[in-house]
Design a protein around this motif. Sequence first.
Motif, PDB file in Angstrom:
ATOM      1  N   LEU A 163     -19.681  -8.441  -5.863  1.00  0.00           N
ATOM      2  CA  LEU A 163     -19.262  -8.915  -4.631  1.00  0.00           C
ATOM      3  C   LEU A 163     -17.285 -10.420  -4.637  1.00  0.00           C
ATOM      4  CD1 LEU A 163     -22.177  -8.987  -3.555  1.00  0.00           C
ATOM      5  CD2 LEU A 163     -21.343 -11.020  -2.107  1.00  0.00           C
ATOM      6  N   GLU A 164     -17.534  -9.619  -5.959  1.00  0.00           N
ATOM      7  CA  GLU A 164     -15.825 -10.747  -6.759  1.00  0.00           C
ATOM      8  C   GLU A 164     -14.936  -9.707  -6.196  1.00  0.00           C
ATOM      9  OE1 GLU A 164     -15.160 -13.914  -7.382  1.00  0.00           O
ATOM     10  OE2 GLU A 164     -17.825 -14.649  -7.898  1.00  0.00           O
ATOM     11  N   PRO A 165     -13.621 -10.517  -5.449  1.00  0.00           N
ATOM     12  CA  PRO A 165     -12.418 -10.046  -5.148  1.00  0.00           C
ATOM     13  C   PRO A 165     -12.153  -8.987  -6.476  1.00  0.00           C
ATOM     14  CG  PRO A 165     -11.990 -12.088  -4.647  1.00  0.00           C
ATOM     15  CD  PRO A 165     -13.418 -11.996  -5.343  1.00  0.00           C
ATOM     16  N   GLU A 166     -12.780  -9.272  -7.851  1.00  0.00           N
ATOM     17  CA  GLU A 166     -11.587  -9.371  -9.003  1.00  0.00           C
ATOM     18  C   GLU A 166     -12.509  -7.581  -9.155  1.00  0.00           C
ATOM     19  OE1 GLU A 166     -11.281 -12.642  -9.258  1.00  0.00           O
ATOM     20  OE2 GLU A 166     -13.176 -12.238  -8.846  1.00  0.00           O
ATOM     21  N   TYR A 167     -13.943  -7.184  -8.635  1.00  0.00           N
ATOM     22  CA  TYR A 167     -14.440  -6.275  -8.511  1.00  0.00           C
ATOM     23  C   TYR A 167     -13.615  -5.356  -8.227  1.00  0.00           C
ATOM     24  CZ  TYR A 167     -18.263  -2.865  -8.671  1.00  0.00           C
ATOM     25  OH  TYR A 167     -19.544  -1.471  -8.387  1.00  0.00           O
ATOM     26  N   PHE A 168     -12.999  -5.562  -6.836  1.00  0.00           N
ATOM     27  CA  PHE A 168     -12.442  -4.437  -6.608  1.00  0.00           C
ATOM     28  C   PHE A 168     -10.693  -4.583  -6.638  1.00  0.00           C
ATOM     29  CE2 PHE A 168     -16.135  -5.448  -3.486  1.00  0.00           C
ATOM     30  CZ  PHE A 168     -16.619  -3.703  -3.292  1.00  0.00           C
ATOM     31  N   GLY A 169     -10.308  -4.846  -8.146  1.00  0.00           N
ATOM     32  CA  GLY A 169      -8.805  -5.480  -8.412  1.00  0.00           C
ATOM     33  C   GLY A 169      -8.104  -6.328  -7.354  1.00  0.00           C
ATOM     34  N   LEU A 170      -8.748  -7.565  -6.456  1.00  0.00           N
ATOM     35  CA  LEU A 170      -8.092  -8.208  -6.281  1.00  0.00           C
ATOM     36  C   LEU A 170      -7.782  -9.639  -7.065  1.00  0.00           C
ATOM     37  CD1 LEU A 170      -9.302  -7.649  -2.290  1.00  0.00           C
ATOM     38  CD2 LEU A 170      -7.420  -7.210  -2.911  1.00  0.00           C
ATOM     39  N   ASN A 171      -6.839  -9.335  -7.867  1.00  0.00           N
ATOM     40  CA  ASN A 171      -6.525 -10.091  -9.248  1.00  0.00           C
ATOM     41  C   ASN A 171      -5.092 -11.668  -8.241  1.00  0.00           C
ATOM     42  OD1 ASN A 171      -8.346  -9.551 -11.068  1.00  0.00           O
ATOM     43  ND2 ASN A 171      -6.996  -7.661 -11.083  1.00  0.00           N
ATOM     44  N   GLY A 172      -6.158 -12.155  -7.276  1.00  0.00           N
ATOM     45  CA  GLY A 172      -4.653 -13.625  -6.137  1.00  0.00           C
ATOM     46  C   GLY A 172      -5.201 -13.420  -5.267  1.00  0.00           C
ATOM     47  N   SER A 173      -3.987 -14.373  -4.489  1.00  0.00           N
ATOM     48  CA  SER A 173      -4.563 -14.677  -3.038  1.00  0.00           C
ATOM     49  C   SER A 173      -4.302 -13.140  -3.052  1.00  0.00           C
ATOM     50  CB  SER A 173      -3.590 -15.612  -1.945  1.00  0.00           C
ATOM     51  OG  SER A 173      -3.913 -16.560  -3.046  1.00  0.00           O
ATOM     52  N   PHE A 174      -5.298 -12.744  -1.685  1.00  0.00           N
ATOM     53  CA  PHE A 174      -5.191 -11.815  -0.889  1.00  0.00           C
ATOM     54  C   PHE A 174      -5.388 -11.580   0.697  1.00  0.00           C
ATOM     55  CE2 PHE A 174      -9.782 -12.243  -2.057  1.00  0.00           C
ATOM     56  CZ  PHE A 174     -10.350 -12.062  -1.450  1.00  0.00           C
ATOM     57  N   VAL A 175      -5.009 -10.844   1.798  1.00  0.00           N
ATOM     58  CA  VAL A 175      -5.409 -10.650   3.487  1.00  0.00           C
ATOM     59  C   VAL A 175      -6.245  -8.995   3.497  1.00  0.00           C
ATOM     60  CG1 VAL A 175      -4.532 -10.743   5.848  1.00  0.00           C
ATOM     61  CG2 VAL A 175      -3.563 -11.992   3.743  1.00  0.00           C
ATOM     62  N   LEU A 176      -7.340  -9.553   4.383  1.00  0.00           N
ATOM     63  CA  LEU A 176      -8.289  -8.696   4.693  1.00  0.00           C
ATOM     64  C   LEU A 176      -7.493  -7.636   5.882  1.00  0.00           C
ATOM     65  CD1 LEU A 176     -11.535  -9.505   3.956  1.00  0.00           C
ATOM     66  CD2 LEU A 176     -10.116  -8.007   2.392  1.00  0.00           C
ATOM     67  N   LEU A 177      -6.850  -6.227   6.067  1.00  0.00           N
ATOM     68  CA  LEU A 177      -6.869  -5.328   7.030  1.00  0.00           C
ATOM     69  C   LEU A 177      -7.565  -4.795   7.872  1.00  0.00           C
ATOM     70  CD1 LEU A 177      -3.097  -4.913   5.730  1.00  0.00           C
ATOM     71  CD2 LEU A 177      -3.709  -7.218   7.281  1.00  0.00           C
ATOM     72  N   ALA A 178      -8.362  -4.881   8.597  1.00  0.00           N
ATOM     73  CA  ALA A 178      -9.190  -3.569   9.067  1.00  0.00           C
ATOM     74  C   ALA A 178      -8.950  -2.937  10.011  1.00  0.00           C
ATOM     75  CB  ALA A 178     -10.265  -4.745   9.792  1.00  0.00           C
ATOM     76  N   PRO A 179      -8.114  -1.931  10.122  1.00  0.00           N
ATOM     77  CA  PRO A 179      -7.188  -1.148  11.018  1.00  0.00           C
ATOM     78  C   PRO A 179      -8.632  -0.200  11.785  1.00  0.00           C
ATOM     79  CG  PRO A 179      -7.040   0.026   9.148  1.00  0.00           C
ATOM     80  CD  PRO A 179      -8.079  -1.602   8.521  1.00  0.00           C
ATOM     81  N   ALA A 180      -8.692   0.066  13.223  1.00  0.00           N
ATOM     82  CA  ALA A 180      -9.685   0.664  14.420  1.00  0.00           C
ATOM     83  C   ALA A 180      -9.756   2.495  12.862  1.00  0.00           C
ATOM     84  CB  ALA A 180      -9.657   1.076  15.159  1.00  0.00           C
ATOM     85  N   GLY A 181     -10.518   2.834  13.236  1.00  0.00           N
ATOM     86  CA  GLY A 181     -10.984   4.771  12.898  1.00  0.00           C
ATOM     87  C   GLY A 181     -10.308   5.240  13.554  1.00  0.00           C
ATOM     88  N   GLU A 182     -10.881   6.727  12.672  1.00  0.00           N
ATOM     89  CA  GLU A 182      -9.938   7.719  13.922  1.00  0.00           C
ATOM     90  C   GLU A 182     -11.108   8.391  14.828  1.00  0.00           C
ATOM     91  OE1 GLU A 182     -11.297  10.845  11.182  1.00  0.00           O
ATOM     92  OE2 GLU A 182      -9.179   9.987  10.014  1.00  0.00           O
ATOM     93  N   GLU A 183     -12.304   7.030  15.775  1.00  0.00           N
ATOM     94  CA  GLU A 183     -13.036   7.483  16.419  1.00  0.00           C
ATOM     95  C   GLU A 183     -12.203   6.793  17.243  1.00  0.00           C
ATOM     96  OE1 GLU A 183     -13.953   3.596  14.332  1.00  0.00           O
ATOM     97  OE2 GLU A 183     -13.561   5.294  13.980  1.00  0.00           O
ATOM     98  N   VAL A 184     -11.162   6.163  17.389  1.00  0.00           N
ATOM     99  CA  VAL A 184     -10.065   5.168  18.700  1.00  0.00           C
ATOM    100  C   VAL A 184      -9.290   6.393  19.545  1.00  0.00           C
ATOM    101  CG1 VAL A 184      -9.483   3.612  19.314  1.00  0.00           C
ATOM    102  CG2 VAL A 184     -11.554   3.100  18.391  1.00  0.00           C
ATOM    103  N   LYS A 185      -8.993   6.320  19.807  1.00  0.00           N
ATOM    104  CA  LYS A 185      -7.350   7.469  19.988  1.00  0.00           C
ATOM    105  C   LYS A 185      -6.496   6.919  19.612  1.00  0.00           C
ATOM    106  CE  LYS A 185      -9.829   9.356  24.722  1.00  0.00           C
ATOM    107  NZ  LYS A 185      -9.660   9.025  25.985  1.00  0.00           N
ATOM    108  N   PRO A 186      -5.550   8.154  18.686  1.00  0.00           N
ATOM    109  CA  PRO A 186      -4.362   6.972  18.459  1.00  0.00           C
ATOM    110  C   PRO A 186      -3.389   7.073  19.686  1.00  0.00           C
ATOM    111  CG  PRO A 186      -4.904   9.528  18.351  1.00  0.00           C
ATOM    112  CD  PRO A 186      -5.845   9.484  18.914  1.00  0.00           C
ATOM    113  N   ASN A 187      -3.637   6.385  20.745  1.00  0.00           N
ATOM    114  CA  ASN A 187      -2.739   5.361  21.656  1.00  0.00           C
ATOM    115  C   ASN A 187      -3.241   4.430  21.305  1.00  0.00           C
ATOM    116  OD1 ASN A 187      -4.937   7.028  23.170  1.00  0.00           O
ATOM    117  ND2 ASN A 187      -3.527   6.154  24.921  1.00  0.00           N
TER     118      ASN A 187
END
Length: 325
Positions: A163-187
Amino acid sequence: MEQTAKDIIYVLLWGDLPSTVRGLASCQRIRETYPRAKLILLTAPDYEALLKHCPYFSQIETDATATGAMAKLTAKRIKAVKPKMIYDLVGDADARRIKGGLRFSRIKWIDAAPRIREGEHPVEAAAAALGRTGMGPDQFRLGEAPSPDVSWVDYLARNSRMLEPEYFGLNGSFVLLAPAGEEVKPNLRWPRERWASLAEALIAEGLIPAIVGGPSARDTGRFVAETVREARDLTGKAKLVQLAGLARRTRFVFGEDTDLLHLLVAAGPPAAGLYPDGEPLELKAPRGASPVVLLHAPVLAQLTASEALQAMRVAGGFEESPRAA
């Protein structure tokens, strides 16, 4: 001296991720009301990997939506346990089926399923439903009810480096970006080029952009990571409990109208949600301990990366936040 057995109380909670996360606010109130009871969560298998770590419950059972012969066994098992009461936070056909299977028992069935009225947010509706059972107020103005809180993942993080950020290679301050997936129409989605532009702007601010989401968001995650070298693509690579752990350490969450956004916001960071025009956004926005800024436009592509960055500033995403315990 012989001790008496704890009261056993069942809590029924299942559904999609937003309704499950929101329901945790009700579960917390039930636990606070009955601190010594043995609370058993009856749920569906969908989010077992997340819910099994929740400290409100003494036990978790996952056959709530079973069918056929297995469905009869669910009610039979509950009868054998002889709980003092059952809190129904769902109120759907599966819950009614379980209730029917208990009709000749003395178990007290408490209907605490939210009935959302016009102009009411689901969090207020759920809190009011508990209030009608005698647990606190039965009316809340918009924004008054306690928000769901998954800060309890901090306890798990102390014993698991996954659960540590370093486990995912996040060494330093970070921001989470959560885009929608392909189930949502592109428009109806923010273009991936906009996500890449936002990632570049965040790096210029000294922050690492980490793109999160399920497998359906991989296209955007890969594009951003390939376009912006310092960005991290975590789409499809982290479990829900790990994402909650990351959200406890992030400086900010920025996402589209996705189920995942509700979990990330409930972890407590400041956030911004990106929505197409439609129903009143304040009635569907995710809830958490920090401010959530809502952005919307008839066409999401009209919103720029600089506008997204400004929303982060307004919500406090560029202020130093304490590291989770």
